[in-house]
Design a protein around this motif. Structure first.
Motif, PDB file in Angstrom:
ATOM      1  N   ALA A 126       7.976   5.915   5.352  1.00 26.07           N
ATOM      2  CA  ALA A 126       7.881   5.462   6.743  1.00 26.07           C
ATOM      3  C   ALA A 126       7.169   6.509   7.596  1.00 26.07           C
ATOM      4  O   ALA A 126       6.272   6.181   8.384  1.00 26.07           O
ATOM      5  CB  ALA A 126       9.285   5.176   7.285  1.00 26.07           C
ATOM      6  N   ILE A 127       7.564   7.770   7.425  1.00 27.52           N
ATOM      7  CA  ILE A 127       6.955   8.836   8.225  1.00 27.52           C
ATOM      8  C   ILE A 127       5.450   8.905   7.923  1.00 27.52           C
ATOM      9  O   ILE A 127       4.621   8.990   8.833  1.00 27.52           O
ATOM     10  CB  ILE A 127       7.636  10.194   7.944  1.00 27.52           C
ATOM     11  N   LYS A 128       5.128   8.824   6.646  1.00 27.46           N
ATOM     12  CA  LYS A 128       3.721   8.887   6.236  1.00 27.46           C
ATOM     13  C   LYS A 128       2.926   7.721   6.849  1.00 27.46           C
ATOM     14  O   LYS A 128       1.830   7.920   7.400  1.00 27.46           O
ATOM     15  CB  LYS A 128       3.646   8.872   4.697  1.00 27.46           C
ATOM     16  N   ASN A 129       3.485   6.519   6.786  1.00 34.52           N
ATOM     17  CA  ASN A 129       2.773   5.361   7.335  1.00 34.52           C
ATOM     18  C   ASN A 129       2.666   5.445   8.866  1.00 34.52           C
ATOM     19  O   ASN A 129       1.670   5.033   9.452  1.00 34.52           O
ATOM     20  CB  ASN A 129       3.443   4.060   6.907  1.00 34.52           C
ATOM     21  N   THR A 139       7.505  -5.420   5.505  1.00 38.32           N
ATOM     22  CA  THR A 139       8.078  -4.267   4.792  1.00 38.32           C
ATOM     23  C   THR A 139       7.042  -3.147   4.737  1.00 38.32           C
ATOM     24  O   THR A 139       5.864  -3.352   5.030  1.00 38.32           O
ATOM     25  CB  THR A 139       8.457  -4.637   3.348  1.00 38.32           C
ATOM     26  N   GLN A 140       7.482  -1.970   4.332  1.00 39.68           N
ATOM     27  CA  GLN A 140       6.569  -0.829   4.215  1.00 39.68           C
ATOM     28  C   GLN A 140       5.462  -1.128   3.218  1.00 39.68           C
ATOM     29  O   GLN A 140       4.306  -0.749   3.419  1.00 39.68           O
ATOM     30  CB  GLN A 140       7.333   0.442   3.792  1.00 39.68           C
ATOM     31  N   MET A 141       5.823  -1.821   2.126  1.00 36.50           N
ATOM     32  CA  MET A 141       4.800  -2.074   1.118  1.00 36.50           C
ATOM     33  C   MET A 141       3.753  -3.065   1.644  1.00 36.50           C
ATOM     34  O   MET A 141       2.571  -2.950   1.333  1.00 36.50           O
ATOM     35  CB  MET A 141       5.435  -2.569  -0.164  1.00 36.50           C
ATOM     36  N   GLU A 142       4.207  -4.013   2.447  1.00 41.15           N
ATOM     37  CA  GLU A 142       3.250  -4.936   3.066  1.00 41.15           C
ATOM     38  C   GLU A 142       2.356  -4.190   4.065  1.00 41.15           C
ATOM     39  O   GLU A 142       1.169  -4.484   4.192  1.00 41.15           O
ATOM     40  CB  GLU A 142       4.000  -6.096   3.742  1.00 41.15           C
ATOM     41  N   LEU A 143       2.939  -3.205   4.740  1.00 40.88           N
ATOM     42  CA  LEU A 143       2.157  -2.381   5.659  1.00 40.88           C
ATOM     43  C   LEU A 143       1.097  -1.571   4.911  1.00 40.88           C
ATOM     44  O   LEU A 143      -0.032  -1.428   5.372  1.00 40.88           O
ATOM     45  CB  LEU A 143       3.096  -1.445   6.441  1.00 40.88           C
ATOM     46  N   GLU A 144       1.486  -1.048   3.718  1.00 33.66           N
ATOM     47  CA  GLU A 144       0.528  -0.274   2.903  1.00 33.66           C
ATOM     48  C   GLU A 144      -0.712  -1.114   2.630  1.00 33.66           C
ATOM     49  O   GLU A 144      -1.845  -0.634   2.716  1.00 33.66           O
ATOM     50  CB  GLU A 144       1.168   0.115   1.556  1.00 33.66           C
ATOM     51  N   GLN A 145      -0.499  -2.378   2.313  1.00 35.92           N
ATOM     52  CA  GLN A 145      -1.611  -3.278   2.003  1.00 35.92           C
ATOM     53  C   GLN A 145      -2.510  -3.454   3.237  1.00 35.92           C
ATOM     54  O   GLN A 145      -3.726  -3.387   3.144  1.00 35.92           O
ATOM     55  CB  GLN A 145      -1.049  -4.627   1.536  1.00 35.92           C
ATOM     56  N   LEU A 146      -1.855  -3.661   4.402  1.00 35.24           N
ATOM     57  CA  LEU A 146      -2.620  -3.818   5.643  1.00 35.24           C
ATOM     58  C   LEU A 146      -3.417  -2.560   5.954  1.00 35.24           C
ATOM     59  O   LEU A 146      -4.586  -2.614   6.363  1.00 35.24           O
ATOM     60  CB  LEU A 146      -1.687  -4.141   6.818  1.00 35.24           C
ATOM     61  N   LEU A 147      -2.788  -1.398   5.745  1.00 42.56           N
ATOM     62  CA  LEU A 147      -3.473  -0.134   5.996  1.00 42.56           C
ATOM     63  C   LEU A 147      -4.658   0.023   5.062  1.00 42.56           C
ATOM     64  O   LEU A 147      -5.747   0.448   5.464  1.00 42.56           O
ATOM     65  CB  LEU A 147      -2.498   1.041   5.818  1.00 42.56           C
ATOM     66  N   ALA A 148      -4.450  -0.354   3.811  1.00 43.60           N
ATOM     67  CA  ALA A 148      -5.524  -0.234   2.823  1.00 43.60           C
ATOM     68  C   ALA A 148      -6.701  -1.118   3.208  1.00 43.60           C
ATOM     69  O   ALA A 148      -7.864  -0.733   3.048  1.00 43.60           O
ATOM     70  CB  ALA A 148      -5.004  -0.611   1.449  1.00 43.60           C
ATOM     71  N   LEU A 164       0.278   0.586  -3.288  1.00 47.86           N
ATOM     72  CA  LEU A 164       0.398   1.623  -2.261  1.00 47.86           C
ATOM     73  C   LEU A 164      -0.990   2.066  -1.799  1.00 47.86           C
ATOM     74  O   LEU A 164      -1.973   1.975  -2.537  1.00 47.86           O
ATOM     75  CB  LEU A 164       1.173   2.834  -2.801  1.00 47.86           C
ATOM     76  N   TYR A 165      -1.031   2.573  -0.571  1.00 47.90           N
ATOM     77  CA  TYR A 165      -2.307   2.998   0.001  1.00 47.90           C
ATOM     78  C   TYR A 165      -2.489   4.503  -0.197  1.00 47.90           C
ATOM     79  O   TYR A 165      -3.300   4.942  -0.998  1.00 47.90           O
ATOM     80  CB  TYR A 165      -2.334   2.599   1.481  1.00 47.90           C
ATOM     81  N   LYS A 166      -1.710   5.287   0.547  1.00 49.35           N
ATOM     82  CA  LYS A 166      -1.801   6.737   0.379  1.00 49.35           C
ATOM     83  C   LYS A 166      -0.426   7.304   0.056  1.00 49.35           C
ATOM     84  O   LYS A 166       0.590   6.724   0.413  1.00 49.35           O
ATOM     85  CB  LYS A 166      -2.347   7.387   1.648  1.00 49.35           C
ATOM     86  N   LEU A 167      -0.427   8.452  -0.609  1.00 55.61           N
ATOM     87  CA  LEU A 167       0.825   9.057  -1.048  1.00 55.61           C
ATOM     88  C   LEU A 167       1.173  10.268  -0.200  1.00 55.61           C
ATOM     89  O   LEU A 167       0.290  11.054   0.137  1.00 55.61           O
ATOM     90  CB  LEU A 167       0.707   9.487  -2.511  1.00 55.61           C
ATOM     91  N   TYR A 168       2.443  10.389   0.161  1.00 53.74           N
ATOM     92  CA  TYR A 168       2.881  11.606   0.841  1.00 53.74           C
ATOM     93  C   TYR A 168       3.106  12.693  -0.191  1.00 53.74           C
ATOM     94  O   TYR A 168       3.347  12.363  -1.345  1.00 53.74           O
ATOM     95  CB  TYR A 168       4.165  11.335   1.665  1.00 53.74           C
TER      96      TYR A 168
END
Lengths: 140, 555
Positions: free
Chosen positions: B314-317, B272-281, B185-189
């Motif tokens: 999702a909202i956080k991302n 997926t959201q988790m794949e997005l977290e990686q991209l964001l990171a 995960l990148y950031k936590l809500y």
């Protein structure tokens, strides 16, 4: 002569079948009052001798009720019960008793309706079979 | 043995019993039974008034056996046993007769037959009670160690909590690295702090803690024993090691559903959201037209549950994308939004103010994803929208690990219908398993976010610390005992016992079986199979059961 009312003794394991009878109760599922429950911790606890004593005492049918295979609270006690019942059934004819006088049934905690249905069916089955030859009034 | 003096308390349970069978008549009948010196009917035996009637009965009539004929031992036996104990009577001298679930509630239209059945059952209860013997409570020592399965945020938190109290902890992690889901995960809500800032210090603390030993790349091979004395066999690097532990905590977490075949998922344009977290990171999100589809693979007939964490994720991302490139268009396609509490609801409001668009779709008319766009029927607008997109993100639910079932079997604990681990009681014992000495926390039981997981982990740790700090646990005195004079040392019991709780030892008289009391769970398989009738189950012995059979047959 009034209709023959069979008497049934049911050895019920604490964890599944006894609990299923409780569920039948809380759900108010009616079944014939011909059965008496005897709580044991596990169907594997039921000694062949207990079954013989119950038949000898004149019960028309004896039921051993436990958890489904794989669900035994004590891992494998129900498998031991199954083996005991299989063995004992082979000997019943020596006493002049029919196979149906002994029944093994797996009833899970949630299966209150199945408990009630089982008793209903067993009572019908025993009515067709007639009284046990060991019934007190027949023995004396 | 001194004179047996039985008191029978027949409960009306309001009208639950009294309304359907003749309780005073049943009590009257009980009085006529052998060894019964006192019988009375109570409106509610379990009420304060009813309980003091039992206490008075014991005192005034010098009772040394108590029978309550009412509901089911499965709910009320502990209460009545406690009352016996408070009155100085050994709780093993209490017998329960169930005339509600087995009589009044199931034979409502047959008053006479129900009354007769209640009498029969009480007669059998009295026959057994006459033969009851006082049992001593059995205490076993607790191995002062905790074994934790899973090295994510849940497992790390329990490990540190227990180790900081001063107990040894063994932490088993199946992957090479600790950290679990938070590593991905990148950031936590809702605080937007980096996941690494939460998990890395904990991993370091666990690695450097003198009381914690970590087994990476390891799995649980087998579990034996019982509360206070578990033997857990750990497999790592092809080697096996047995760990003795007093308690076990299941903190195995869950994993993100990979949406194969859903919404044209390809891991590139549809992720997926988790794949997005990686991209964001990695700072690799260049998309400016993003659609997020919530409940992708969740709350559908084959997976009915809500995963609880995906809406906020999702909202956080979406907010993170918007912050990174304010001109980006971000749509969230939802069926329902789960943003409970004050902070999450505030977060949702903030996201709307930032310009994130929310579109409600329905299960019967889900969006369709094609190259470069998403087509969705907007339930609130009542018309179809064509959204141009360069990235589609699916919020998929957390699902149990595929090996959960295997682990559950080894631990002898249940899974619920979705294959998450099932706690002992959803409200009263949410962090315990029904099996003593095993606890659970985090996503192993259902999808939880980091805050809830940490709360649960602290809770599970304190539950586990109860037996650890007490040093001893009480076990039910339903155990077997062997008459050494009757035993012939054949070993059938040793062969049959599923708990290895009875074994043949050499003695002066030759080989003789003996119960290992601390391991015995009381199933009675040994006693029912002993060819010499040498084994007795306390509270369920041959004489007692035979007496019950005879009493039930004697009509």
């Amino acid at each position: 002569m009034s209709e023959f009312e069979p008497s049934i003794l049911c050895f019920a394991c604490n964890w599944c079948s006894y609990a299923a009878a409780d569920i039948a109760g809380t759900s108010r599922i009616h079944y014939p009052p011909n059965v008496r429950l005897l709580r044991v911790m596990c169907s594997g606890m039921v000694d062949a001798e207990y079954v013989m004593k119950a038949l000898e005492a004149g019960f028309d049918g004896v039921m051993v009720a436990g958890c489904h295979i794989g669900d035994c609270h004590y891992i494998s006690g129900n498998i031991k019960a199954q083996e005991m019942v299989t063995r004992l059934k082979k000997l019943l004819h020596i006493l002049g008793l029919e196979d149906e006088r002994l029944m093994l049934k797996w009833i899970a905690t949630s299966e209150g309706p199945i408990f009630a249905e089982t008793i209903k069916e067993y009572v019908e089955q025993l009515k067709k079979l007639g009284p046990s030859p060991f019934r007190k009034e027949l023995v004396t | 043995m001194s004179e047996v003096r039985i008191g029978v308390f027949v409960c009306h349970c309001g009208s639950n019993i009294g309304g359907w069978l003749d309780v005073p008549e049943v009590a009257e009948y009980a009085r006529s039974l052998p060894n019964v010196v006192f019988a009375q009917d109570n409106l509610y035996t379990c009420s304060e008034a009813g309980l003091s009637q039992i206490k008075n009965g014991i005192k005034e009539h010098n009772l040394n056996r108590v029978i309550v004929a009412s509901c089911t031992p499965r709910t009320h036996e502990p209460l009545f046993k406690r009352v016996c104990q408070e009155s100085g009577l050994n709780p093993s001298l209490f017998e329960f007769v169930n005339i509600r679930e087995q009589c009044s509630w199931v034979h409502m239209q047959q008053r006479e037959a129900a009354t007769q059945k209640a009498k029969d059952l009480i007669r059998a209860g009295a026959a057994k009670a006459s033969l009851l013997e006082p049992q001593e409570d059995i205490y076993v020592d607790v191995e002062p160690r905790a074994l934790i399965i899973g090295g994510g945020i849940a497992g790390l938190t329990t490990a540190l909590t227990i180790a900081n109290v001063g107990f040894d902890v063994k932490l088993v992690e199946k992957e090479k690295e600790l950290g679990g889901l938070l590593r991905h995960l990148y950031k936590l809500y809702p605080s937007n702090e980096e996941a690494a800032a939460v998990i890395t210090p904990r991993i370091e603390a666990v690695r450097n803690h003198p009381r914690i030993e970590v087994f990476n790349d390891s799995t649980v091979r087998d579990v034996r024993g019982f509360v206070g004395n578990y033997d857990v066999i750990i497999a790592s690097d092809g080697k096996e090691e047995t760990i003795k532990t007093g308690v076990i905590i299941v903190a195995t977490g869950a994993e993100e559903l990979k949406p194969q075949g859903l919404y044209s998922y390809d891991g590139q344009k549809v992720i997926t959201q988790m794949e997005l977290e990686q991209l964001l990171a990695d700072g690799n999100v260049s998309a400016t037209k993003v659609a997020m589809i919530l409940c992708a693979g969740a709350r559908i007939p084959e997976r009915t549950y809500c995963s609880r964490t995906c809406c906020m994720t999702a909202i956080k991302n979406a907010v993170l994308i918007k912050k990174q490139s304010p001109e980006a268009q971000v749509y969230i396609l939802y069926r329902d939004l789960q943003t409970y509490g004050t902070e999450y609801e505030e977060y949702l409001r903030m996201s709307k103010e930032m310009g994130i668009r929310y579109i409600k779709y329905s299960l019967s008319n889900p969006p369709t994803v094609s190259d470069g766009g998403v087509k969705v029927y907007h339930e609130l607008l009542g018309r179809e929208l064509n959204l141009e997109t360069d990235l589609v993100v699916l919020a998929t639910p957390l699902v149990p690990h595929s090996d959960a079932k295997e682990l559950a079997k080894k631990l002898k604990v249940p899974l619920e219908q979705n294959k998450f681990f099932l706690e002992a009681h959803v409200k009263l014992r949410p962090l315990d398993f029904a099996t003593d000495g095993i606890y659970l926390c985090g996503c192993a039981s259902w999808p939880t976010d980091v805050e809830q997981t940490i709360a649960q982990a602290l809770g599970a740790a304190s539950r586990a610390l109860i037996p650890l700090t007490k040093g001893q646990v009480k076990v039910e005195p339903i155990v077997s005992s062997v008459d050494q004079d009757k035993c012939i040392g054949c070993g059938i019991c040793e062969y049959l016992c599923p708990y290895k709780a009875i074994a043949v030892f050499p003695t002066d008289k030759g080989d003789r079986a003996s119960t290992i009391v601390a391991s015995c769970k009381g199933c009675g398989v040994c006693s029912s199979h002993c060819p010499m009738m040498a084994i007795t189950m306390q509270n369920f012995n041959d004489d007692q059961i035979t007496a019950q059979i005879a009493a039930l047959a004697a009509v």
